[in-house]
Design an enzyme around this catalytic site. Structure first.
Site, mmCIF file in Angstrom:
data_model
loop_
_atom_site.group_PDB
_atom_site.id
_atom_site.type_symbol
_atom_site.label_atom_id
_atom_site.label_comp_id
_atom_site.label_asym_id
_atom_site.label_seq_id
_atom_site.Cartn_x
_atom_site.Cartn_y
_atom_site.Cartn_z
ATOM 1 N N ASP A 404 -6.102 -11.069 1.814
ATOM 2 C CA ASP A 404 -5.220 -10.552 0.761
ATOM 3 C C ASP A 404 -3.955 -11.432 0.735
ATOM 4 O O ASP A 404 -3.162 -11.412 1.683
ATOM 5 C CB ASP A 404 -4.872 -9.094 1.097
ATOM 6 N N HIS A 405 -3.789 -12.157 -0.351
ATOM 7 C CA HIS A 405 -2.684 -13.131 -0.418
ATOM 8 C C HIS A 405 -1.315 -12.458 -0.456
ATOM 9 O O HIS A 405 -0.283 -13.097 -0.210
ATOM 10 C CB HIS A 405 -2.859 -14.026 -1.648
ATOM 11 N N ARG A 406 -1.271 -11.166 -0.732
ATOM 12 C CA ARG A 406 0.020 -10.482 -0.717
ATOM 13 C C ARG A 406 0.565 -10.400 0.708
ATOM 14 O O ARG A 406 1.770 -10.236 0.920
ATOM 15 C CB ARG A 406 -0.129 -9.066 -1.292
#
Ligand code: CAO
Length: 432
Positions: A404-406
């Protein structure tokens, strides 16, 4: 015959130059008496101006950003076009002014066909900090009717104000598993087209079978996770030549005991060590907070006749590779028999999805929310690797890490992958 009624701003107290922040109707809309037409915002309050009569809006005299005061003309409504059963009250006078602006008015705005009946949208409560959403009373009422917490809706109006269209887009987003994902067109929701409805029998013979219960449930989860998580997949090869030789040797030694070491168990053990080294991977997003877990429960995807299930090896950090292998064996058996209980499928921190027994080179697994990463594994294969002097045959295991790039940037994800590959290449590193 038309019966045009001028709608004017009623007594709003001592306010002058009150900005119009939202137009709730358009020319041609059929309105009922008391339906809100526009929303005004003074320094102190947000107010809706309702239509004093039923009819059809024939002209709008204001636009968003205009300022008005008591008596300003805002719209013309043709009361002669009131539908059957509507009560064209107040039509006697040519210029009608609503008696007062209710703090909260209800609007009968058109709801998209898919939402014809109010839908209770299961939306988690607003994050700590309370409801700071800017929305007019009518929009709040509209959101309430649909079961939407306005604090979860992204506003596209002036100063981030939430409009009725934003609420509708949010509901559409939730229905499609993609709540509050910004859209390029409207500023909220995905603006997805309805699913194509095709009569396939026109093209040839067909057979219709209902989806299994597991497929229906996992399908909804997968659709949400795929749409809501900005995920990136990173690939790496782990040289497991020595590890596989060790595994085969150990299985020979333990043949009589019935114990068997699987590559999956080694991967889970190595994943725990990598999670300890990179704590960001052992987290979950909770609003603006990141929850760091100090426990290490590792899920693994299991293919069953009824669909994919994800049992969990609890406290994998406290278990030997033999114990993990015994756990995955027992859980896989239960999964195939459809006997897994909810407790055996909950509490995971990280998931391993191994297609190694089947084949493949690489794939892009979908993050199993609320986890922030998942490791995909394919079949190991002997490949020529350059050792600086010559090509040597090495057994390479393809790893595909989706994160998850967040929470996890590309550099961190690659460091995790490289570290995991090092652990698998030399398993002694796991005990360091
Ligand atoms: N490379 C090469 N061979 C591998 C391997 C790998 N990465 N992983 C397993 N194998 C071999 C095993 O060694 C085994 O051979 P032996 O019996 O000779 O030892 C054979 O393949 C079968 O293994 P398996 O897949 O049945 O067992 P497992 O413990 O490796 O995996 C489980 C168990 C539950 C993960 C697996 O059965 C399964 O269901 N996998 C599918 C998961 C899935 O569908 N993921 C996709 C999710 S996204 O749609």
């Amino acid at each position: 015959m038309s019966q045009i009624v001028e709608v004017k701003v009623p007594d709003i107290g001592d306010f002058k130059d009150v900005p119009v922040i939202e137009i709730l109707v358009k020319v041609g809309d059929r309105v009922k008496a008391e339906d809100s037409l526009i929303t005004l915002e003074s320094d102190k309050a947000t107010m809706d101006v309702p239509s004093p009569v039923s009819g059809v809006v024939t002209e709008l005299k204001v636009k968003v950003g205009d300022t008005v005061a008591e008596g300003s003309l805002i719209a013309l409504v043709d009361a002669a076009k009131a539908g059957a059963g509507d009560d064209p009250k107040g039509v006697q006078s040519k210029a009608a002014t609503p008696a007062a602006i209710p703090a909260v008015t209800s609007i009968a705005a058109p709801v998209p066909a898919t939402l014809a009946a109010p839908v209770a949208v299961a939306v988690p409560a607003a994050a700590a900090g309370g409801n700071k959403a800017h929305a007019s009373p009518s929009v709040r009422q509209f959101a309430r009717e649909l079961g939407v917490d306005v604090a979860r809706v992204t506003g596209s109006g002036p100063k981030g104000r939430i409009t009725q269209a934003d609420v509708q887009a949010f509901v559409k987003g939730v229905m499609s598993g993609a709540a509050a994902v910004p859209s390029v067109s409207a500023g909220g929701g995905l603006d997805l087209l309805p699913w194509p409805k095709i009569d396939f029998s026109k093209f040839g013979e067909i057979e219709v079978k209902p989806l299994s219960r597991i497929k229906k449930i996992s399908g909804q989860n997968l659709a949400r996770n795929w749409a809501m998580i900005p995920a990136v997949t990173y690939h790496e090869d782990a040289d497991i030549t020595e590890l596989e030789a060790f595994r085969v040797q150990m299985n020979k030694e333990h043949e009589k005991s019935g114990k068997k070491l699987t590559m999956l168990a080694f991967i889970i053990k190595a994943a725990v060590r990598a999670l300890q080294e990179f704590p960001e991977f052992n987290t979950s997003l909770d609003g603006d907070n990141l929850v760091y877990k100090k426990y290490f429960n590792i899920a693994f995807a299991a293919d069953t006749p009824n669909g994919l299930v994800v049992p969990v090896v609890k406290e994998a950090d406290r278990k030997s590779v033999f114990e993990i292998a015994a756990d995955t064996g027992a859980l896989s058996k239960k999964a195939r028999e459809g006997k897994l209980g909810p407790a055996e499928m909950s509490g995971a921190c990280f998931t391993v999805s191994s297609l190694g027994g089947i084949g493949g080179t690489y794939f892009a697994p979908i993050v199993n929310a609320p986890e922030v990463a998942i490791l995909g594994v394919n079949k190991s294969a002997m490949k020529p690797v350059w050792d600086g002097k010559q090509f040597v045959p090495r057994l390479l295991l393809p790893l595909s890490l989706t994160a998850d790039h967040r929470v996890i940037d590309g550099a961190l994800a690659t460091r995790f992958n490289v570290y995991l590959a090092q652990l698998l290449a030399d398993f002694r590193r796991v005990i360091l």
